[in-house]
Design an enzyme around this catalytic site. Structure first.
Site, PDB file in Angstrom:
ATOM      1  N   GLN A  62     -11.825   2.732   1.694  1.00  0.00           N
ATOM      2  CA  GLN A  62     -12.342   3.200   2.963  1.00  0.00           C
ATOM      3  C   GLN A  62     -13.475   4.202   3.389  1.00  0.00           C
ATOM      4  O   GLN A  62     -13.917   4.592   4.099  1.00  0.00           O
ATOM      5  CB  GLN A  62     -10.990   4.027   3.666  1.00  0.00           C
ATOM      6  CG  GLN A  62      -9.867   2.955   3.790  1.00  0.00           C
ATOM      7  CD  GLN A  62      -9.985   1.681   4.690  1.00  0.00           C
ATOM      8  OE1 GLN A  62     -10.923   1.756   5.393  1.00  0.00           O
ATOM      9  NE2 GLN A  62      -9.233   0.799   4.446  1.00  0.00           N
ATOM     10  N   ASP A 116     -10.203   6.049  -5.150  1.00  0.00           N
ATOM     11  CA  ASP A 116      -9.990   4.937  -4.397  1.00  0.00           C
ATOM     12  C   ASP A 116     -10.966   4.921  -3.199  1.00  0.00           C
ATOM     13  O   ASP A 116     -10.839   5.549  -2.171  1.00  0.00           O
ATOM     14  CB  ASP A 116      -8.509   4.707  -3.952  1.00  0.00           C
ATOM     15  CG  ASP A 116      -8.349   3.398  -2.999  1.00  0.00           C
ATOM     16  OD1 ASP A 116      -9.468   2.901  -2.338  1.00  0.00           O
ATOM     17  OD2 ASP A 116      -7.176   2.935  -2.607  1.00  0.00           O
ATOM     18  N   HIS A 155      -2.661   3.993  -1.007  1.00  0.00           N
ATOM     19  CA  HIS A 155      -2.592   2.723  -0.498  1.00  0.00           C
ATOM     20  C   HIS A 155      -1.548   2.222  -1.526  1.00  0.00           C
ATOM     21  O   HIS A 155      -1.598   2.595  -2.639  1.00  0.00           O
ATOM     22  CB  HIS A 155      -3.751   2.056  -0.464  1.00  0.00           C
ATOM     23  CG  HIS A 155      -3.701   0.515   0.010  1.00  0.00           C
ATOM     24  ND1 HIS A 155      -3.230  -0.387  -0.829  1.00  0.00           N
ATOM     25  CD2 HIS A 155      -4.029   0.045   1.106  1.00  0.00           C
ATOM     26  CE1 HIS A 155      -3.485  -1.591  -0.101  1.00  0.00           C
ATOM     27  NE2 HIS A 155      -3.863  -1.311   0.849  1.00  0.00           N
ATOM     28  N   CYS A 203       0.452  -0.700   4.263  1.00  0.00           N
ATOM     29  CA  CYS A 203       0.587  -0.689   2.790  1.00  0.00           C
ATOM     30  C   CYS A 203       0.470   0.710   2.406  1.00  0.00           C
ATOM     31  O   CYS A 203       0.215   1.194   1.469  1.00  0.00           O
ATOM     32  CB  CYS A 203      -0.589  -1.433   2.095  1.00  0.00           C
ATOM     33  SG  CYS A 203      -0.751  -3.068   2.337  1.00  0.00           S
ATOM     34  N   LYS A 263     -14.966  -4.800   2.855  1.00  0.00           N
ATOM     35  CA  LYS A 263     -14.859  -3.689   3.717  1.00  0.00           C
ATOM     36  C   LYS A 263     -16.098  -2.819   3.891  1.00  0.00           C
ATOM     37  O   LYS A 263     -16.203  -1.886   4.666  1.00  0.00           O
ATOM     38  CB  LYS A 263     -13.669  -2.409   3.120  1.00  0.00           C
ATOM     39  CG  LYS A 263     -12.239  -3.007   3.060  1.00  0.00           C
ATOM     40  CD  LYS A 263     -11.276  -2.082   2.805  1.00  0.00           C
ATOM     41  CE  LYS A 263     -10.052  -2.432   2.178  1.00  0.00           C
ATOM     42  NZ  LYS A 263      -9.026  -2.975   3.153  1.00  0.00           N
TER      43      LYS A 263
HETATM   44  C1  LIG Z   1      -7.466   2.820   0.617  1.00  0.00           C
HETATM   45  C2  LIG Z   1      -7.346   1.723   0.186  1.00  0.00           C
HETATM   46  N1  LIG Z   1      -7.073   1.336  -1.072  1.00  0.00           N
HETATM   47  C3  LIG Z   1      -7.015  -0.197  -1.671  1.00  0.00           C
HETATM   48  C4  LIG Z   1      -7.002  -1.124  -0.706  1.00  0.00           C
HETATM   49  C5  LIG Z   1      -6.973  -2.507  -1.398  1.00  0.00           C
HETATM   50  O1  LIG Z   1      -8.119  -3.111  -1.175  1.00  0.00           O
HETATM   51  P1  LIG Z   1      -8.236  -4.661  -1.573  1.00  0.00           P
HETATM   52  O2  LIG Z   1      -6.915  -5.245  -0.879  1.00  0.00           O
HETATM   53  O3  LIG Z   1      -9.444  -5.092  -0.963  1.00  0.00           O
HETATM   54  O4  LIG Z   1      -8.090  -4.818  -3.044  1.00  0.00           O
HETATM   55  C6  LIG Z   1      -7.201  -0.935   0.576  1.00  0.00           C
HETATM   56  C7  LIG Z   1      -7.427  -2.107   1.487  1.00  0.00           C
HETATM   57  O5  LIG Z   1      -6.459  -2.446   2.122  1.00  0.00           O
HETATM   58  C8  LIG Z   1      -7.273   0.327   1.188  1.00  0.00           C
HETATM   59  O6  LIG Z   1      -7.146   0.686   2.177  1.00  0.00           O
END
Ligand SMILES: Cc1ncc(COP(=O)(O)O)c(C=O)c1O
Lengths: 146, 420
Positions: free
Chosen positions: B217, B214, B137, B378, B240
């Site tokens: 998910q 990370d 991401h 993203c 999430k």
């Molecule tokens: C794999 C992953 N990493 C990071 C994020 C970023 O999360 P947040 O926007 O809650 O900080 C997301 C969410 O969209 C994600 O799916």
């Protein structure tokens, strides 16, 4: 479902499947790239402007039905227009797709009026137009809808 | 009927009853859109919230609201207790050794930025390398790029193969003396791939390289045990995992966090301040400057308890069944290509349809009451890798049903018909 039909009219499908004025343009003297980061749509627009008049205009790129049809319809309606007219049409088109007004003398472009029920899709419809504006200024930076 | 089919029928029925019960916990699922009942399949973007989470926040504001760690009055004490109780709930959710290894932040994004700016910036030098993967991401790419600019470090990328799995050999070859950190996603938000993180962590540790996962998910869809994984940092977002937005967690091993400089300065993160010198507070407060998102913390604590009460056996079993069913059903649609065919996946289905742009599909599905995500999610480098500008993504949560998957498939057939 009715607003869907309003959005995806036959003319839109027609221009999506067979975009007019599609492909590279030789001897273009105005060019710009447009990009909608949200959906990944990209468009390259090229024009030949002689004595302030758009004598030819073509586009290339990948996009959804709305952005492709809008680009195709735009090229048809801009051929032969001068720069001032083109920029006025951009304003009218924005008013049309955001539902602010229904400008007259929009011709085929009114087929895109259905976009106003889908605020998330306004950027798809206006991408080509913003790119045209950038091309008239001969901006080298890609325009983005963001 | 033989014994086998009998018992699988029994478990189907039990499963069905479970899901119906869980659905009652989420009032938003009753929403009607355009004459249809909402089918919410955008859970990888954010999950819906159960009553218990909303009630926990509400109860906090109604009965306990005060600032934490500051007052000696009763409400302040209650607020502090609720806050620290939630920290323990999250500690248990990921099986951290200590509660003070749970740092409250705004979300995954802030957690990763914290590690980049506190850990990375104080230690990394020009020529050092940080390994990420091709399926990250943007929030696990950009903070490292910013750090690289600041200190002159270099980003290395593990490639993704056609199935959507990380190239193991390249990863092993990238690990070297210059590597200072591996930062990879536990589960891909676009492909659903569950990466073999335990093995990858072992390989990194063999070179004494710390690993950040990370977990955005993974956290609501897999049991996560940070001690078993032995990861050094684990980042995730409350929203999430059926919790509120604006709250998330950075887990870090106590020894690492202790050695790191603070990320932000302010109240709560200090022990004493004079104009000559300031002594920083102990963990976790050193990293929690200012009045925190107290209601958010209480809410995410309730969400952790909710997950716990259901249990990951039931969650994983149900979501895997949905994924199998949906994959089979959707693969049959002519012209449809699934992006992401890893052997080990969570309930995420990304796909493209020949001759149809994801945006048009998304608009059409929306008018059928079906919420999916369309776009690059993203993960623009990953889109580039698969040669598509965007995909349609359906992502499942514990409250989704087989009949919702049927509705999705039916709507895809319809949109194909309309666009024929
Ligand atoms: C794999 C992953 N990493 C990071 C994020 C970023 O999360 P947040 O926007 O809650 O900080 C997301 C969410 O969209 C994600 O799916």
């Amino acid at each position: 479902m009715n607003d869907l039909r309003e959005l995806y009219q036959d003319l839109i499908f027609d221009h999506y499947r067979q975009p007019r004025n599609y492909g590279p343009l030789e001897h273009a003297n105005r060019k710009a790239e447009g990009y909608n980061p949200l959906c990944g749509d990209k468009i390259s627009l090229a024009m030949i402007v002689k004595d302030g008049v758009i004598s030819d205009i073509r586009f290339e790129g990948v996009g959804c039905a709305i952005s492709t049809a809008s680009a195709s319809l735009m090229t048809e309606s801009l051929k032969g227009k001068d720069e001032g007219e083109a920029l006025n049409m951009l304003k009218d088109f924005q008013a049309l797709v955001t539902g602010v007004a229904v400008p007259d003398a929009m011709g085929k472009l009114t087929v895109l009026a259905g976009v106003q029920a889908f605020p998330q899709r306004v950027k798809c419809a206006t991408l080509a137009w913003h790119t045209m504006q950038a091309a008239l200024k001969n901006t080298t930076e890609p325009v983005s809808t963001e | 009927m033989n014994a086998h089919t009998h018992s699988s029928l029994e478990s189907d029925i039990k499963n069905h009853l479970n899901v119906q019960r869980w659905r009652h916990d989420f009032p938003i699922l009753q929403t009607r859109l355009y004459g249809k009942t909402l089918v919410y399949l955008d859970n990888a973007a954010t999950t819906q919230k159960p009553y218990t989470v909303m009630e926990a926040e509400n109860h906090y504001y109604r009965y306990d609201n005060a600032n934490v760690h500051r007052g000696i009055h009763t409400l302040s004490q209650r607020a502090t207790e609720a806050f620290e109780y939630a920290r323990v709930a999250l500690q248990h959710l990921i099986n951290a050794q200590y509660a003070h290894e749970i740092i409250f932040v705004r979300g995954t994004t802030e957690a990763i930025n914290l590690v980049a700016q506190s850990y990375g910036r104080s230690r990394f030098k020009a020529g050092d390398e940080i390994i990420v993967s091709g399926m990250e991401h943007h929030s696990n790419i950009v903070p490292w790029q910013m750090l690289c600019k600041q200190v002159g470090a270099i980003l290395r990328v593990i490639p993704v193969d056609d199935a959507g799995e990380l190239d193991r050999n390249t990863y092993d070859a990238l690990l070297c003396q210059r590597t200072k950190l591996v930062a990879i996603t536990h589960v891909s938000n676009t492909l659903g791939t569950i990466n073999p993180v335990k093995r990858m962590i072992d390989a990194a540790h063999a070179h004494h390289i710390p690993v950040l996962l990370d977990g955005a998910q993974a956290i609501a869809h897999l049991p996560v045990d940070v001690q078993d994984l032995d990861c050094d940092f684990y980042a995730f977002s409350g929203h999430k995992l059926y919790g509120p937005t604006g709250i998330g967690v950075l887990y870090g091993k106590s020894a690492l966090l202790d050695d790191m400089p603070p990320y932000q300065g302010g109240g709560d993160m200090i022990s004493s301040v004079s104009f000559e010198a300031t002594t920083y507070n102990k963990l976790p407060y050193k990293f929690e400057a200012g009045t925190p998102n107290i209601a958010g913390v209480v809410g995410v604590g309730a969400a952790a308890n909710y997950l716990n009460s259901i249990g990951f056996d039931a969650i994983v079993g149900h979501e895997q069944a949905l994924l199998r069913y949906a994959t089979e059903l959707i693969s049959e649609i002519p012209g449809l290509r699934i992006i992401g065919n890893a052997s080990n996946k969570t309930g995420i289905l990304s796909f493209v349809l020949q001759g149809l742009h994801p945006h048009d599909i998304g608009t059409f599905l929306d008018r059928q009451g079906i919420a999916v995500r369309t776009g690059h999610h993203c993960t623009m480098p990953l889109m580039e890798r698969f040669g598509v500008p965007a995909t349609v993504r359906a992502s499942f949560a514990l409250y989704n049903t087989i009949s919702e998957v049927d509705k999705l498939a039916e709507a895809i057939y319809q949109v194909k018909e309309v666009f024929k």
